[in-house]
Each structure stands twice: as structure tokens, then as C-alpha cells.
Design a protein around this motif. Sequence first.
Motif, short mmCIF file in Angstrom:
data_model
loop_
_atom_site.label_atom_id
_atom_site.label_comp_id
_atom_site.label_asym_id
_atom_site.label_seq_id
_atom_site.Cartn_x
_atom_site.Cartn_y
_atom_site.Cartn_z
N TYR A 56 45.72 9.63 20.27
CA TYR A 56 45.90 9.23 21.72
C TYR A 56 46.20 7.64 21.77
O TYR A 56 46.95 7.25 22.46
CB TYR A 56 44.78 9.68 22.29
CG TYR A 56 44.53 9.19 23.94
CD1 TYR A 56 45.59 9.58 24.96
CD2 TYR A 56 43.42 8.68 24.20
CE1 TYR A 56 45.49 9.09 26.02
CE2 TYR A 56 43.37 8.12 25.55
CZ TYR A 56 44.46 8.43 26.46
OH TYR A 56 44.46 7.94 27.71
N ILE A 57 45.28 6.88 21.02
CA ILE A 57 45.06 5.38 21.20
C ILE A 57 46.49 4.98 20.69
O ILE A 57 46.90 4.05 21.28
CB ILE A 57 44.08 5.03 20.27
CG1 ILE A 57 42.60 5.50 20.75
CG2 ILE A 57 43.86 3.52 20.52
CD1 ILE A 57 42.40 5.38 22.29
N ASN A 58 47.06 5.41 19.33
CA ASN A 58 48.15 4.88 18.91
C ASN A 58 49.28 5.17 19.79
O ASN A 58 50.13 4.33 19.72
CB ASN A 58 48.44 5.49 17.52
CG ASN A 58 47.38 4.92 16.46
OD1 ASN A 58 47.27 3.55 16.77
ND2 ASN A 58 47.19 5.81 15.66
N ASP A 85 38.24 10.08 20.66
CA ASP A 85 37.75 11.51 21.01
C ASP A 85 37.68 11.39 22.63
O ASP A 85 37.25 12.39 22.97
CB ASP A 85 36.74 11.89 20.00
CG ASP A 85 37.08 12.15 18.87
OD1 ASP A 85 38.55 12.36 18.41
OD2 ASP A 85 36.56 11.95 17.88
N HIS A 86 37.82 10.47 23.44
CA HIS A 86 37.50 10.44 24.53
C HIS A 86 38.65 10.42 25.75
O HIS A 86 38.45 10.18 26.73
CB HIS A 86 36.46 9.14 24.92
CG HIS A 86 35.24 9.07 24.16
ND1 HIS A 86 34.47 10.02 24.09
CD2 HIS A 86 35.06 8.13 23.27
CE1 HIS A 86 33.38 9.71 23.15
NE2 HIS A 86 33.71 8.46 22.64
N GLN A 87 39.70 11.07 25.22
CA GLN A 87 40.86 11.09 26.11
C GLN A 87 40.57 11.59 27.61
O GLN A 87 40.86 11.10 28.67
CB GLN A 87 42.14 11.67 25.54
CG GLN A 87 43.32 11.80 26.17
CD GLN A 87 44.16 12.61 25.59
OE1 GLN A 87 44.35 12.99 24.10
NE2 GLN A 87 45.21 13.15 26.14
N LEU A 117 31.15 5.36 32.25
CA LEU A 117 31.56 4.70 30.79
C LEU A 117 30.75 4.56 30.06
O LEU A 117 30.48 4.80 28.76
CB LEU A 117 32.03 3.30 31.12
CG LEU A 117 32.54 2.26 29.90
CD1 LEU A 117 33.62 3.08 29.11
CD2 LEU A 117 32.92 0.86 30.19
N ALA A 118 29.33 4.24 30.47
CA ALA A 118 27.98 4.36 29.89
C ALA A 118 27.78 5.64 29.13
O ALA A 118 27.28 5.83 27.99
CB ALA A 118 26.74 4.16 30.80
N MET A 119 27.88 6.77 29.92
CA MET A 119 28.00 8.06 29.20
C MET A 119 28.99 8.42 28.19
O MET A 119 28.65 9.28 27.24
CB MET A 119 28.09 9.08 30.53
CG MET A 119 26.76 9.18 31.41
SD MET A 119 26.82 10.20 32.81
CE MET A 119 26.55 11.73 31.91
N PRO A 121 29.28 15.33 26.64
CA PRO A 121 30.72 16.03 27.09
C PRO A 121 31.17 15.76 28.26
O PRO A 121 30.51 15.21 29.28
CB PRO A 121 30.10 17.34 26.70
CG PRO A 121 28.64 17.26 27.04
CD PRO A 121 28.24 16.11 26.44
N LYS A 122 32.38 15.99 28.43
CA LYS A 122 33.29 15.90 29.72
C LYS A 122 32.59 16.61 30.87
O LYS A 122 32.56 15.87 31.93
CB LYS A 122 34.71 16.35 29.48
CG LYS A 122 35.70 16.18 30.82
CD LYS A 122 36.91 16.55 30.62
CE LYS A 122 36.92 18.00 30.63
NZ LYS A 122 38.36 18.53 30.64
#
Length: 468
Positions: free
Chosen positions: A183-185, A246-248, A277-279, A285-286
Motif C-alpha cells: 500500500y505505501i509503495n 497495515d493501517h490502510q 490517529l492516536a488510536m 482494530p478498525k
Amino acid sequence: MAVNFGVPPLGETIRSLVKDRLRAAMDEQGAKITVEWRGEQKHLHVISMPVDMLYFNPDTHRIRAQRTLDPQRNRILEEEPWGEAAQNYLFDLLRRSPSNPNQTDPDYIALQGELDDFGQKEPGIISPLGILVDGNTRCAALRELGIKDIRVGVLPEDTSRRDINSVELALQLRRDKRRDYSYINRLIAIEDELSSGRREEDVARDFNIKTTTLQQDRWVYQLINDAIDRSATEDGAALRLVDFEDHQEKLRELQRDFTKLAKTDSEAAEQLKESRLAMVVLNYPKTTVRLAESDFHARYLDERLPDDLRPAAQESAAMEVPGLPGVVVEDASAAVKTTRALTDALLQAKAISVTKQLGESGVADADKVIKTARKTFDVAVKLAGANAELRKRQIAVPERLTDAADYVNQCAREFADAKAKHALDEDAFDDALLTLRTSLAQLAKHARRTFSSPGDGVAWLLDATREK
């Protein structure tokens, strides 16, 4: 004008060998591979080359974010991309998991197994100087397996650095590619394309996404880079792009909710963003992260924060608008600044914890901050979840009735259609109405016990179901 890489140490030797083998491939009318080349389809002859002679591409988006894992090795890579140290670093990164750089990528292990069992199926791509354009990971796997050669197509003599990146991206975006960018790349690749002057709609089309999705991802990428800047400590620790791999879905959902709320209340949107963002930093989890609404900090968290986590008192301040002398506006409110200060503290603690740059004592202190924060947030999350469940129950009953009304309206339309076509089953319709009457009677029974002063709607229900 596109910038060239320069010639690698063995570049001229490779060029000579490539020419000889291309000449033989042409004479034999051997295999070809087709690529996108400067807006057109180009058919490249395929040759065999020694894996140990080729160079990994320093610009490959496959591991662009992972390069920052080791700042010293990354600096060497930028200064001497063709040196042994830099190429060994690329070799290491190509084998690592994008989201957990301490582990070997399961996809890489699977690729090794496939190459070992069945051999190389698809050829890679190289420049005339031996720079791998496509097949960097395959070449790394073949080297580890002890296989001496790799089949590759060869780009034209005038290949530039920009050409290499364009061909790599075009190959990656083919639907038949099995191993996607992380995802980041992928976010980095999008920004690189846009920074070259391309339009958003053109880049979105190449990446097979909507322009709105591209804009959403750009917002997320900016948020990540901003969080990295905020995580930097005086001692040089900072989060890395890979720490957000892993936070996409959490970050995309944050963008959607932030943008929607910002249209009506920008301050509330900022509060929501900082709490979520803190969480994310605390690795919730989402489904838990979405419990943090704009009032999460003030309503559930603030009074429960221990002294070592409680931000110093914040105040709003006046600031001049650049380019407009004498025009003064208020910066962020005290409430937003307070929430942001807590998030900053957690970002910095997380940076120390994951990079381990400040020694055992510093890491232990950072881990303690994270553990304390998680314990405090757990209580706040539980309360927020209970309130969300209560709201859900409060609206469930009227929503059910609204849905039922929609079905009745649909029934009325279909009734008229069936009657016009002489297709109405009158007996079945009568039986269905009796079932509806029984259901309404049950609902009225509960309503009669609940409402001492019924409104118009409840009064109608009670009257309609009263025994005549």
C-alpha cells in the motif's frame, strides 16, 4: 529531460555481452516480450544473462518505503547505488515483508518455491547496461537458489532513468501481475507520477482507480508524512513509512469521515482526526477506531488521563495571514491543540519504541507510555462503544417501521399493476393482511404499555388495532 543513472561499474562489459546475445537472438528469431514504451507497444528480444552480473534497480517502487528502515544504508544507496553495500541492501529489502521488515516475505518464499519447482516462466526486463527494470525479486530469488541465469528482455539503447521507472510501473499495473506493490509503495508511486507533471485523472486511469480514490489516497499519504514529522524526537527517533503499512483501511475511513465532517464543522473534524490517529498509533482494530467521534477526547478520555499523559494547558492564539498584512485569525482552538498534543506524545513514544534508537532505558520508558495510554484508551473505548450501542438501539425501532413503510408503498404499486393485469391473488392478499394485522396488534400491545400520552402516530396504531 529525463535524468540518467550513470554507467554502473560493469555497465560497458554488460552492454557488450547484451549486444552479442541480442544479435544471436535476432538471428534465431527467438522469444520476445511486449512492453509499454513511450506510449507505444514495443517487442523486446529475450536473452539469458548471468544473475550475478545484473544490478538491482535503486528506484524500484517494490521496496521504496522500506529503504528508510536503515538511514545509514539508505544514504549509501543514494550516494553509490551500484556499490556492493548498496546492492546488498536492495537484495535484503527485496526479501523482506513490507509490513514486518524483520520477517521474510511469504510471497518471496512462495516465489522461490515456484522457481525451484517449475523454473522461470516470465522473462524479466533489463536496460542495456544491466539494470533490472522488472524481475528484481525474481533475480534475488534465483541468486539464493543458486540458479546462474535469468531470461530477460532488453530495452533500447537510449533508455533513461525515467523510461526505467515508466516501464516498471506499466508492468506492475497490468492486471495479470500477481504480486502487487504494498500500500505505501503504491502511494509513493502515485506521488512520483504526479510530481513528474502528469494530471491526476491520467494517473488514476493508469492505476485503475477513480480520481476521487486517488485524491483520498493522497490525503492519507500527506497525513502519514505529517505524522512522521510530528513523531520526530530531539534524539533523532522518528516513525517510518513502513510503520503505517497495515493501517490502510483505518486511514481511508478516517479520510472519509474527516472530509464529511469538515464541510460543516472543521474544528470537530480536527478533533476526530487527532483521536483516531492516536488510536491508529496504539494499533486498535478498525471497528474500534471508528468509535472515536469528535467528542471522544473531551467526553471519554480527558478526565481519565494520568498526569504523565495529560498534555499541558493549551491556548488558542492569533496569527497573521501570509500575504495579507494586518489580517489576523485565530489558529487551532485550545481543545484541538490539547488533543493534538496527546497524539504527538504517542507518536513520539511509538517512534522510540519501534526504532529502538535511544537504548534500553529509552525504549522501556516509551513502552510504558504506550502501555499506559492503551489502558486509558481501553476504558474510554468501552464507554464510547456502550454509548454507540445505546444510540443504535434508540434508532433501530423507528428505522424498522420506516423500512416497513417502504415495503407497503412498494406493495401498493405492485397491487395496482397486478390488478390492471388481472393477476391479483385475492385470497393470498387477504391472508397476508391478516398476518400484518397480527403483527401490528403485537406492536400496539407494547406501545399501550409504554406511552401514557400517545402522540398522533401511536394513537392511530392503538385505534387501528383495537378490537371492534
